[in-house]
Design an enzyme around this catalytic site. Structure first.
Site, PDB file in Angstrom:
ATOM      1  CB  THR A  30      28.645  27.715 -10.570  1.00 49.01           C
ATOM      2  OG1 THR A  30      27.461  27.307 -11.241  1.00 49.01           O
ATOM      3  CG2 THR A  30      29.792  27.754 -11.554  1.00 49.01           C
ATOM      4  NE  ARG A  38      37.514  24.932 -20.515  1.00 49.90           N
ATOM      5  CZ  ARG A  38      37.791  23.905 -19.748  1.00 49.90           C
ATOM      6  NH1 ARG A  38      37.087  23.682 -18.659  1.00 49.90           N
ATOM      7  NH2 ARG A  38      38.777  23.086 -20.045  1.00 49.90           N
ATOM      8  CG  ASP A 106      33.371  19.394  -8.435  1.00 49.95           C
ATOM      9  OD1 ASP A 106      32.840  18.260  -8.399  1.00 49.95           O
ATOM     10  OD2 ASP A 106      32.895  20.345  -9.077  1.00 49.95           O
ATOM     11  CG  HIS A 123      38.012  17.679 -18.278  1.00 49.83           C
ATOM     12  ND1 HIS A 123      37.148  18.734 -18.454  1.00 49.83           N
ATOM     13  CD2 HIS A 123      38.205  17.164 -19.517  1.00 49.83           C
ATOM     14  CE1 HIS A 123      36.827  18.846 -19.750  1.00 49.83           C
ATOM     15  NE2 HIS A 123      37.455  17.892 -20.406  1.00 49.83           N
ATOM     16  CB  CYS A 131      53.304   9.094  -9.183  1.00 51.49           C
ATOM     17  SG  CYS A 131      54.739   8.837 -10.249  1.00 51.49           S
ATOM     18  CB  CYS A 159      58.716   5.601  -9.589  1.00 54.10           C
ATOM     19  SG  CYS A 159      57.654   6.911 -10.225  1.00 54.10           S
TER      20      CYS A 159
END
Ligand SMILES: [Zn+2]
Length: 251
Positions: A30, A38, A106, A123, A131, A159
């Site tokens: 931030t 969140r 980020d 995350h 893909c 694919c």
């Protein structure tokens, strides 16, 4: 504790550590202008994030996911590492911190100069796409110009699988390799520094608990109190950049 004493204490704890791990969350980014999705009033309190099963099942959900992502592109592209990221990089450069475990998507730790191998992304990463089936990497700029022509959601050239940012969405399995590496680094550390995470998102937030139970010192630097403050050795409810920057000696 007076502010200068808090910094001195943090400096001392870092100096005494043999092998530290830094665990970062939204609060460090931030300070670079990346919103905390969140937080109260954050994007996710106004607009629910797409669940992974919806992304797989619905073309409209995929389109909406990409619309939102491209709407954020200016923010992510313009964000630069701040003093907190530079302090973390310095700990890694000195060999004090063996790795950074991050909940952030980020890429700012890598942008600060830490090599990919030493950044463990729990995350994923939103600065590129891949893909979902064969993991071929795609750059966002090319996907964006194609999407803006006809809003067709991108599929893999190799694919035919769905292409999505390389993040871990709600409802998507945690990345096995990153989770295993994070556990190994946590168990090898004698100092675990949380910087800018409110430690509410599990399983990620389990790492500081694991470190503490394994005998490491636990330091939490976060503007707001966290649920693990009670087991921490040092809690600093302060901004990340100025706190870590001062303790490490980085501007
Ligand atoms: Zn593919």
């Amino acid at each position: 504790m007076p502010i200068d004493q808090e910094i001195d204490e943090l400096t001392r704890v870092i100096e005494q550590a043999r092998r530290a791990v830094v665990f970062t969350g939204a609060g460090i980014s931030t300070e670079s202008g990346i919103p905390d999705f969140r937080s109260p009033g954050g994007i996710w309190t106004r607009m629910a994030p797409t669940d992974f099963s919806d992304f797989l099942a619905s073309d409209e959900a995929r389109r909406e996911t990409w619309r939102r992502r491209f709407a954020m592109e200016g923010t992510f592209r313009e964000a630069r590492p701040n003093r907190g990221h530079r302090a973390v990089r310095e700990l890694v450069r000195r060999g004090k911190a063996a790795a950074v475990i991050t909940q952030n998507i980020d890429g700012l730790h890598q942008a600060s100069g830490i090599v990919d191998d030493q950044v463990i992304e729990l995350h994923g990463n939103t600065t590129y796409a891949h893909c979902l089936d064969c993991k071929t990497r795609y750059e966002l700029a090319a996907l964006r110009s194609a999407f803006e022509r006809d809003e067709a959601t991108p599929v893999c050239d190799e694919c035919g699988g769905w292409v999505k940012t390389a993040t871990v969405s709600f409802g998507q399995a945690m990345p096995v390799d990153a989770m295993r590496r994070a556990e190994i680094e946590t168990l090898a550390a004698d100092l675990f520094i949380v910087a800018g995470s409110s430690l509410v998102v599990y399983p990620a937030a389990g790492f500081p608990e694991l470190a503490k139970h394994n005998g490491a010192s636990l330091v939490i630097i976060n503007r707001e109190p966290t649920s693990l403050d009670r087991i921490a050795d040092l809690v600093l409810n302060r901004a990340i950049g100025e706190t870590l920057g001062a303790a490490v000696g980085v501007d």
